[in-house]
Design a protein around this motif. Structure first.
Motif, PDB file in Angstrom:
ATOM      1  N   ALA A 127       0.823  -1.219   0.000  1.00 39.17           N
ATOM      2  CA  ALA A 127       0.000   0.000   0.000  1.00 39.17           C
ATOM      3  C   ALA A 127       0.854   1.264   0.000  1.00 39.17           C
ATOM      4  N   GLN A 128       2.146   1.106   0.325  1.00 41.88           N
ATOM      5  CA  GLN A 128       3.015   2.283   0.335  1.00 41.88           C
ATOM      6  C   GLN A 128       3.449   2.689  -1.075  1.00 41.88           C
ATOM      7  N   LEU A 129       3.183   1.789  -2.028  1.00 42.16           N
ATOM      8  CA  LEU A 129       3.581   2.082  -3.413  1.00 42.16           C
ATOM      9  C   LEU A 129       2.908   3.372  -3.934  1.00 42.16           C
ATOM     10  N   PRO A 130       1.574   3.500  -3.760  1.00 41.25           N
ATOM     11  CA  PRO A 130       0.945   4.764  -4.191  1.00 41.25           C
ATOM     12  C   PRO A 130       1.500   5.977  -3.436  1.00 41.25           C
ATOM     13  N   VAL A 131       1.847   5.779  -2.147  1.00 35.35           N
ATOM     14  CA  VAL A 131       2.404   6.891  -1.349  1.00 35.35           C
ATOM     15  C   VAL A 131       3.713   7.355  -1.974  1.00 35.35           C
ATOM     16  N   LEU A 132       4.564   6.380  -2.309  1.00 32.39           N
ATOM     17  CA  LEU A 132       5.848   6.724  -2.938  1.00 32.39           C
ATOM     18  C   LEU A 132       5.608   7.464  -4.254  1.00 32.39           C
ATOM     19  N   CYS A 133       4.610   6.988  -5.020  1.00 29.70           N
ATOM     20  CA  CYS A 133       4.321   7.621  -6.314  1.00 29.70           C
ATOM     21  C   CYS A 133       3.890   9.073  -6.107  1.00 29.70           C
ATOM     22  N   VAL A 134       3.021   9.304  -5.121  1.00 31.54           N
ATOM     23  CA  VAL A 134       2.546  10.676  -4.854  1.00 31.54           C
ATOM     24  C   VAL A 134       3.725  11.571  -4.471  1.00 31.54           C
ATOM     25  N   GLY A 173       0.680   5.749   6.048  1.00 29.72           N
ATOM     26  CA  GLY A 173       2.000   6.147   5.545  1.00 29.72           C
ATOM     27  C   GLY A 173       2.075   7.642   5.304  1.00 29.72           C
ATOM     28  N   LEU A 174       1.006   8.181   4.735  1.00 25.31           N
ATOM     29  CA  LEU A 174       1.002   9.634   4.456  1.00 25.31           C
ATOM     30  C   LEU A 174       1.042  10.447   5.746  1.00 25.31           C
ATOM     31  N   VAL A 175       0.331   9.962   6.775  1.00 25.29           N
ATOM     32  CA  VAL A 175       0.325  10.685   8.059  1.00 25.29           C
ATOM     33  C   VAL A 175       1.733  10.709   8.658  1.00 25.29           C
ATOM     34  N   VAL A 176       2.407   9.544   8.596  1.00 24.30           N
ATOM     35  CA  VAL A 176       3.783   9.495   9.126  1.00 24.30           C
ATOM     36  C   VAL A 176       4.661  10.497   8.377  1.00 24.30           C
ATOM     37  N   LEU A 177       4.537  10.515   7.049  1.00 24.83           N
ATOM     38  CA  LEU A 177       5.367  11.433   6.247  1.00 24.83           C
ATOM     39  C   LEU A 177       5.008  12.889   6.538  1.00 24.83           C
ATOM     40  N   ALA A 178       3.701  13.164   6.726  1.00 25.97           N
ATOM     41  CA  ALA A 178       3.283  14.536   7.015  1.00 25.97           C
ATOM     42  C   ALA A 178       3.871  14.991   8.339  1.00 25.97           C
ATOM     43  N   ALA A 179       3.887  14.081   9.317  1.00 25.27           N
ATOM     44  CA  ALA A 179       4.447  14.445  10.629  1.00 25.27           C
ATOM     45  C   ALA A 179       5.934  14.748  10.513  1.00 25.27           C
ATOM     46  N   LEU A 180       6.585  14.182   9.523  1.00 24.13           N
ATOM     47  CA  LEU A 180       8.027  14.406   9.348  1.00 24.13           C
ATOM     48  C   LEU A 180       8.313  15.523   8.326  1.00 24.13           C
ATOM     49  N   SER A 181       7.289  16.281   7.945  1.00 18.58           N
ATOM     50  CA  SER A 181       7.486  17.315   6.915  1.00 18.58           C
ATOM     51  C   SER A 181       7.440  18.717   7.505  1.00 18.58           C
ATOM     52  N   PRO A 182       8.604  19.376   7.628  1.00 15.67           N
ATOM     53  CA  PRO A 182       8.598  20.751   8.150  1.00 15.67           C
ATOM     54  C   PRO A 182       7.880  21.708   7.208  1.00 15.67           C
ATOM     55  N   GLU A 183       7.712  21.296   5.946  1.00 19.21           N
ATOM     56  CA  GLU A 183       7.058  22.172   4.964  1.00 19.21           C
ATOM     57  C   GLU A 183       5.636  22.507   5.392  1.00 19.21           C
ATOM     58  N   ILE A 184       4.988  21.587   6.120  1.00 18.76           N
ATOM     59  CA  ILE A 184       3.580  21.793   6.477  1.00 18.76           C
ATOM     60  C   ILE A 184       3.440  22.990   7.417  1.00 18.76           C
ATOM     61  N   GLU A 185       4.386  23.135   8.356  1.00 20.90           N
ATOM     62  CA  GLU A 185       4.335  24.282   9.278  1.00 20.90           C
ATOM     63  C   GLU A 185       4.489  25.587   8.520  1.00 20.90           C
ATOM     64  N   GLU A 186       5.447  25.613   7.582  1.00 20.96           N
ATOM     65  CA  GLU A 186       5.674  26.840   6.814  1.00 20.96           C
ATOM     66  C   GLU A 186       4.455  27.135   5.944  1.00 20.96           C
ATOM     67  N   ALA A 187       3.847  26.091   5.377  1.00 17.70           N
ATOM     68  CA  ALA A 187       2.659  26.314   4.543  1.00 17.70           C
ATOM     69  C   ALA A 187       1.525  26.885   5.393  1.00 17.70           C
ATOM     70  N   ALA A 188       1.375  26.367   6.626  1.00 25.04           N
ATOM     71  CA  ALA A 188       0.316  26.869   7.514  1.00 25.04           C
ATOM     72  C   ALA A 188       0.586  28.321   7.879  1.00 25.04           C
ATOM     73  N   ALA A 189       1.864  28.638   8.139  1.00 24.28           N
ATOM     74  CA  ALA A 189       2.220  30.020   8.495  1.00 24.28           C
ATOM     75  C   ALA A 189       1.942  30.956   7.321  1.00 24.28           C
ATOM     76  N   ARG A 190       2.178  30.472   6.116  1.00 22.65           N
ATOM     77  CA  ARG A 190       1.919  31.296   4.924  1.00 22.65           C
ATOM     78  C   ARG A 190       0.429  31.587   4.792  1.00 22.65           C
ATOM     79  N   ILE A 191      -0.377  30.550   5.054  1.00 23.28           N
ATOM     80  CA  ILE A 191      -1.831  30.755   4.926  1.00 23.28           C
ATOM     81  C   ILE A 191      -2.282  31.767   5.978  1.00 23.28           C
TER      82      ILE A 191
END
Lengths: 284, 316
Positions: free
Chosen positions: A11-18, A162-180
């Motif tokens: 099931a992680q295959l689609p995650v990797l593709c995204v 898998g996506l949740v784990v990756l999101a938790a490890l993504s500092p980009e999300i904080e910066e995106a939230a700050a931008r919004i």
């Protein structure tokens, strides 16, 4: 049990593709819009190559991601899955090296959104991606596309995990939230020096170097882009007078803090064994 | 907070962030570099010019056949008066004169009051906290040209002109811009920064005589007020990133295709108030993004009498 593990792995295959698609698109977007001075100067492994090769380097990386994406989507051959595992393992090493050589630059994994300095989270993300890609090697040889089109609920749940784990490890999300929230990137947002000083004094880097300082008040402070610098008079391990300069990143809840000791002639002074025992507080 | 030195900040920031410590200067491989030579004119003939530089050195340069000079108006180089302060755009490692500007000054500020002395007008300007107040003369002969480009010729509005210094008095000659239509305290807000992190910003680069005569450097509008000791800074109608005195800025003259890395040496609080455009080669996006010293402006291929060029800047 084995069936469950296999299901999670496949099931992680689609995650990797995204992730690969998002990374390739963002890199092309960043490299395409950037042909001018100062460009790409703060993004990813591209800073490790000469100026003129930075945009091509980013495009080559995007091309590699696209090739892997196409292979994973169109075929179930293990060669593509091994290649993906190798790619992410190499990325982990490159980010580690980047963090050592240029602590001020972002990973550039998703182009200009990844401008926050490489921290443990970015490294953790590529490690998890490596593990995911390695896991798919033992999964049934089905193409990513057929998996996507015939996705079952348990597959979707495992992929979402898998996506949740990756999101938790993504500092980009904080910066995106700050931008919004602020509608401006970090380097355009006003930030009082007191707030940065407070973050500095709460950091492990500060506590590790506090005893070197001759005064509790900074003698100079200035802001450059998303960094604020504080300079304190201090003494080196050999009791030479030095300037202790701290750099605090101004975005994120646990910002990166860097430190250097510089003598009167402008030469960096080694802080000796001290630095080896300092846990870097870069979690952003 | 005591501010130490521009150079020291550059060294400390590079050490803290592990950056390479590149010296500011022109980008290599851009052809025959322009060099700005400044000094006091000692002697001039149709083919040779002799000047004394601010360091006291005597420099003898060959005047190219196509070279022109400006002192309030275009003149032949040989007609320049002895004792004039000149800035020369020179080619061939600074040995051949391409263009000369004599006693040129840039008058940029906010109109405080306007008085009249016979047919000439005396204007008092506020030129920012660092330059303070300045009194200039608008000669009757130049007033038509200046007023056309400054329709709001009244206190509280911005003024920008190029002039000459004569007997210690600055006399405006040419308008340097079309005056913005708003009061100096009502600068339009920058557009929201949806575009994400900017690594390059386009706009207008101008020059200022707030720098020392032969100094190379730039003034930048977006500094934190607490760092720059200047309450007028941090205003711009362009979304600019925060930098500090001591940061290095890469400036590209889009019109001439020349690039140089310059240290930020002053606060460009007055430049940030101008939300105008430069029409030097095409129309620039709105907003003055950087103000250069006359020397740096000339070395980037700018013409001091035109007053601006379309620029693209990036940090570092």
């Amino acid at each position: 049990m084995t069936w469950t593990l296999t299901m999670i792995a496949v099931a992680q295959l689609p995650v990797l593709c995204v992730l690969l698609a998002a990374g390739a698109l963002a890199k092309v977007w960043t490299a395409r819009g950037d042909a001018e001075p100062g460009a790409l100067g703060r993004l990813g492994p591209a800073v490790l190559v000469p100026d003129r090769l930075r945009a091509p380097a980013m495009l080559v990386c995007a091309a590699g991601e696209t090739a892997l994406l196409t292979g994973l989507l169109a075929s179930g051959h293990p060669a593509f899955r091994w290649a993906a595992a190798g790619f992410f393992a190499m990325s982990t090493y490159v980010l580690w090296e980047l963090r050592r050589q240029r602590p001020d630059v972002g990973c550039g994994c998703f182009g200009e959104v990844s401008a926050a300095p490489v921290g443990l989270r970015s490294l953790g993300r590529t490690t998890v991606l490596t593990a995911m890609a390695t896991g798919t090697v033992w999964a049934p040889p089905v193409s990513g596309w057929s998996l996507l089109t015939a996705m079952t609920w348990p597959d979707a749940l495992a992929a979402a995990g898998g996506l949740v784990v990756l999101a938790a490890l993504s500092p980009e999300i904080e910066e995106a939230a700050a931008r919004i929230r602020h509608r401006a990137p970090c380097e355009q947002r006003p930030m009082p020096p007191e707030q940065a000083l407070h973050r500095l004094r709460a950091s492990t880097v500060w506590r590790a170097h506090e005893r070197l300082l001759a005064s509790g008040e900074p003698v100079d402070s200035w802001r450059e882009l998303c960094w604020r610098f504080f300079v304190y008079p201090g003494r080196s391990r050999t009791d030479e007078p030095v300037d202790v300069v701290f750099a605090v990143y101004l975005s994120g809840r646990h910002p990166a803090v860097r430190v250097a000791l510089v003598d009167a002639t402008g030469q960096p002074v080694d802080a000796g064994t001290l630095t080896e025992s300092i846990p870097v507080s870069a979690r952003g | 907070m005591p501010y130490r030195s521009v150079d020291r900040r550059r060294i400390l920031a590079a050490a803290a962030l592990g950056r390479s410590l590149d010296e500011p200067g022109p980008a290599p491989d851009e052809g025959d570099a322009f060099q700005a030579v400044t000094g006091e004119l000692l002697d001039v003939s149709p083919h040779l010019i002799l000047i004394e530089t601010p360091e006291g050195r005597h420099e003898r340069l060959v005047i190219a056949p196509w070279a022109t000079a400006w002192r309030g108006e275009n003149v032949a180089p040989a007609d320049l008066p002895r004792g004039a302060n000149v800035i020369i755009r020179a080619l061939r490692s600074g040995r051949v004169v391409d263009r000369i500007w004599a006693d040129i000054t840039r008058i940029t500020g906010v109109i405080r009051s306007i008085g009249a002395e016979s047919r000439d007008q005396t204007v008092e300007l506020y030129c920012g906290p660092h330059r303070g107040h300045r009194t200039i003369v608008v000669p009757y002969g130049a007033s038509g040209r200046l007023r056309v480009r400054h329709p709001k010729f009244e206190p509280g509005y911005l003024f920008d002109a190029i002039g000459v210094r004569e007997d210690g008095v600055a006399k405006a000659r040419l308008p340097a811009t079309s005056q913005p239509p708003y009061r100096w305290t009502a600068v339009p807000k920058p557009p929201p920064g949806y575009g994400g992190t900017q690594s390059r910003i386009s706009g207008t680069a101008t020059w200022s005589d707030a720098f020392d005569y032969a100094e190379r450097g730039a003034a930048y509008p977006m500094l934190e007020r607490s760092d720059a000791d200047c309450q007028d800074t941090g205003v711009s109608c362009t979304g600019l990133p925060y930098l500090a005195l001591g940061s290095t800025l890469t400036v590209r003259n889009v019109c001439a295709g020349r690039t140089s890395a310059l240290p930020l040496a002053a606060c460009g609080c007055m430049a940030g108030r101008f939300c105008d455009r430069c029409l030097e080669c095409g129309t620039s996006p709105r907003g003055r993004i950087v103000e250069l010293s006359a020397t740096s402006f000339v070395e980037l291929g700018g013409d001091l009498t035109k007053g601006c060029f379309n620029a693209r800047i990036g940090p570092g």
